[in-house]
Design a protein around this motif. Sequence first.
Motif, mmCIF file in Angstrom:
data_model
loop_
_atom_site.group_PDB
_atom_site.id
_atom_site.type_symbol
_atom_site.label_atom_id
_atom_site.label_comp_id
_atom_site.label_asym_id
_atom_site.label_seq_id
_atom_site.Cartn_x
_atom_site.Cartn_y
_atom_site.Cartn_z
ATOM 1 N N SER A 137 0.856 -1.184 0.000
ATOM 2 C CA SER A 137 0.000 0.000 0.000
ATOM 3 C C SER A 137 0.889 1.229 0.000
ATOM 4 O O SER A 137 2.116 1.117 0.108
ATOM 5 N N SER A 138 0.271 2.390 -0.077
ATOM 6 C CA SER A 138 1.068 3.622 -0.048
ATOM 7 C C SER A 138 1.741 3.813 1.312
ATOM 8 O O SER A 138 2.737 4.513 1.422
ATOM 9 N N SER A 139 1.217 3.135 2.342
ATOM 10 C CA SER A 139 1.799 3.231 3.688
ATOM 11 C C SER A 139 2.985 2.303 3.890
ATOM 12 O O SER A 139 3.769 2.483 4.814
ATOM 13 N N GLY A 140 3.101 1.255 3.083
ATOM 14 C CA GLY A 140 4.169 0.272 3.229
ATOM 15 C C GLY A 140 3.670 -1.115 2.894
ATOM 16 O O GLY A 140 2.725 -1.286 2.122
ATOM 17 N N ILE A 141 4.276 -2.115 3.500
ATOM 18 C CA ILE A 141 3.845 -3.501 3.296
ATOM 19 C C ILE A 141 2.921 -3.879 4.449
ATOM 20 O O ILE A 141 3.295 -3.749 5.615
ATOM 21 N N ASN A 142 1.703 -4.282 4.108
ATOM 22 C CA ASN A 142 0.717 -4.681 5.110
ATOM 23 C C ASN A 142 0.804 -6.182 5.335
ATOM 24 O O ASN A 142 0.807 -6.952 4.378
ATOM 25 N N LEU A 143 0.842 -6.570 6.590
ATOM 26 C CA LEU A 143 0.900 -7.977 6.956
ATOM 27 C C LEU A 143 -0.215 -8.263 7.962
ATOM 28 O O LEU A 143 -0.327 -7.560 8.964
ATOM 29 N N VAL A 144 -1.032 -9.253 7.651
ATOM 30 C CA VAL A 144 -2.101 -9.679 8.556
ATOM 31 C C VAL A 144 -1.976 -11.181 8.717
ATOM 32 O O VAL A 144 -1.850 -11.917 7.733
ATOM 33 N N SER A 145 -2.005 -11.638 9.955
ATOM 34 C CA SER A 145 -1.889 -13.069 10.224
ATOM 35 C C SER A 145 -2.845 -13.469 11.338
ATOM 36 O O SER A 145 -3.015 -12.735 12.314
ATOM 37 N N ASN A 146 -3.476 -14.614 11.173
ATOM 38 C CA ASN A 146 -4.340 -15.207 12.193
ATOM 39 C C ASN A 146 -3.918 -16.657 12.358
ATOM 40 O O ASN A 146 -3.875 -17.399 11.376
ATOM 41 N N PHE A 147 -3.615 -17.052 13.587
ATOM 42 C CA PHE A 147 -3.208 -18.433 13.825
ATOM 43 C C PHE A 147 -3.517 -18.812 15.265
ATOM 44 O O PHE A 147 -3.894 -17.960 16.074
ATOM 45 N N THR A 148 -3.370 -20.084 15.575
ATOM 46 C CA THR A 148 -3.625 -20.546 16.939
ATOM 47 C C THR A 148 -2.425 -21.311 17.472
ATOM 48 O O THR A 148 -1.675 -21.924 16.712
ATOM 49 N N VAL A 149 -2.274 -21.239 18.776
ATOM 50 C CA VAL A 149 -1.276 -22.037 19.494
ATOM 51 C C VAL A 149 -1.963 -22.583 20.737
ATOM 52 O O VAL A 149 -3.020 -22.092 21.145
ATOM 53 N N ASN A 150 -1.363 -23.581 21.324
ATOM 54 C CA ASN A 150 -1.882 -24.133 22.570
ATOM 55 C C ASN A 150 -1.034 -23.637 23.733
ATOM 56 O O ASN A 150 0.192 -23.719 23.689
ATOM 57 N N ALA A 151 -1.700 -23.156 24.766
ATOM 58 C CA ALA A 151 -0.992 -22.682 25.959
ATOM 59 C C ALA A 151 -0.126 -23.790 26.541
ATOM 60 O O ALA A 151 1.002 -23.543 26.983
ATOM 61 N N SER A 152 -0.630 -25.006 26.501
ATOM 62 C CA SER A 152 0.103 -26.145 27.075
ATOM 63 C C SER A 152 1.428 -26.406 26.354
ATOM 64 O O SER A 152 2.368 -26.902 26.967
ATOM 65 N N ASP A 153 1.524 -26.053 25.068
ATOM 66 C CA ASP A 153 2.788 -26.230 24.331
ATOM 67 C C ASP A 153 3.903 -25.356 24.898
ATOM 68 O O ASP A 153 5.083 -25.617 24.664
ATOM 69 N N PHE A 154 3.523 -24.306 25.613
ATOM 70 C CA PHE A 154 4.490 -23.381 26.189
ATOM 71 C C PHE A 154 4.549 -23.525 27.708
ATOM 72 O O PHE A 154 5.013 -22.619 28.405
ATOM 73 N N ASP A 155 4.073 -24.653 28.199
ATOM 74 C CA ASP A 155 4.040 -24.934 29.640
ATOM 75 C C ASP A 155 3.298 -23.855 30.428
ATOM 76 O O ASP A 155 3.669 -23.522 31.554
ATOM 77 N N ILE A 156 2.262 -23.300 29.805
ATOM 78 C CA ILE A 156 1.397 -22.353 30.503
ATOM 79 C C ILE A 156 0.198 -23.168 30.981
ATOM 80 O O ILE A 156 -0.583 -23.665 30.176
ATOM 81 N N SER A 157 0.108 -23.328 32.288
ATOM 82 C CA SER A 157 -0.974 -24.155 32.825
ATOM 83 C C SER A 157 -2.159 -23.284 33.221
ATOM 84 O O SER A 157 -2.001 -22.169 33.715
ATOM 85 N N ILE A 158 -3.327 -23.817 32.962
ATOM 86 C CA ILE A 158 -4.567 -23.141 33.319
ATOM 87 C C ILE A 158 -5.104 -23.843 34.556
ATOM 88 O O ILE A 158 -5.377 -25.040 34.519
ATOM 89 N N PRO A 159 -5.211 -23.121 35.673
ATOM 90 C CA PRO A 159 -5.668 -23.744 36.923
ATOM 91 C C PRO A 159 -7.035 -24.407 36.762
ATOM 92 O O PRO A 159 -7.889 -23.927 36.013
ATOM 93 N N SER A 160 -7.224 -25.509 37.470
ATOM 94 C CA SER A 160 -8.477 -26.268 37.355
ATOM 95 C C SER A 160 -9.696 -25.428 37.724
ATOM 96 O O SER A 160 -10.784 -25.644 37.188
ATOM 97 N N VAL A 161 -9.533 -24.435 38.579
ATOM 98 C CA VAL A 161 -10.641 -23.567 38.990
ATOM 99 C C VAL A 161 -11.248 -22.814 37.802
ATOM 100 O O VAL A 161 -12.451 -22.594 37.755
ATOM 101 N N VAL A 162 -10.399 -22.444 36.817
ATOM 102 C CA VAL A 162 -10.882 -21.680 35.655
ATOM 103 C C VAL A 162 -10.740 -22.451 34.340
ATOM 104 O O VAL A 162 -10.918 -21.887 33.271
#
Length: 179
Positions: A137-162
């Motif tokens: 674009s006239s502003s530059g290069i536009n980059l848009v990305s949508n993706f998913t990751v799993n919290a567990s892959d990064f050892d981020i644990s979600i407490p059982s309460v939530v």
Amino acid sequence: MKNSIVVAILLVSSWANAQDKIMSKSAVIVFEASVPSFEEVKATNKNATVVLNPKTAEIASLALMKGFRFKVALMEEHFNENYVESDRYPKALFKGKIENFDANNLTTTPKDFIINGKLELHGKTVAVKVPAKISQSSSGINLVSNFTVNASDFDISIPSVVKNKVSNKINIQLNAVLK
């Protein structure tokens, strides 16, 4: 005198090398880990950095974890203290390469690309394939990305309460204009 010349040459060559790269210091990253019927778990960081070398198609992104803002202050506090442990792991870093990228072939119509890279978060590095739409674009290069990751892959644990209120599957959206 020789040392001064060597230093000057190094500075000029590094500056010239830096000119090959384009960047944004105001890329927007939104992540969401919401579960239907419960309160929205969503945050936005409007100060992520994205750097692209159009000649080599190498791309990197950096986001400070404390830069993510939630609608609810308590969620932000829990995110930083309990989930991503921002004091211990202050940033998320992505490094990769855009497949079949040629900046000279970009138009105003977004084209689909795949970015192969590694995402480092919470002290863990995971290989990811990220789809992206890239356009010129006239502003530059536009980059848009949508993706998913799993919290567990990064050892981020979600407490059982939530566990029923926060998804392990994290949707990530990146928007950047590189100049």
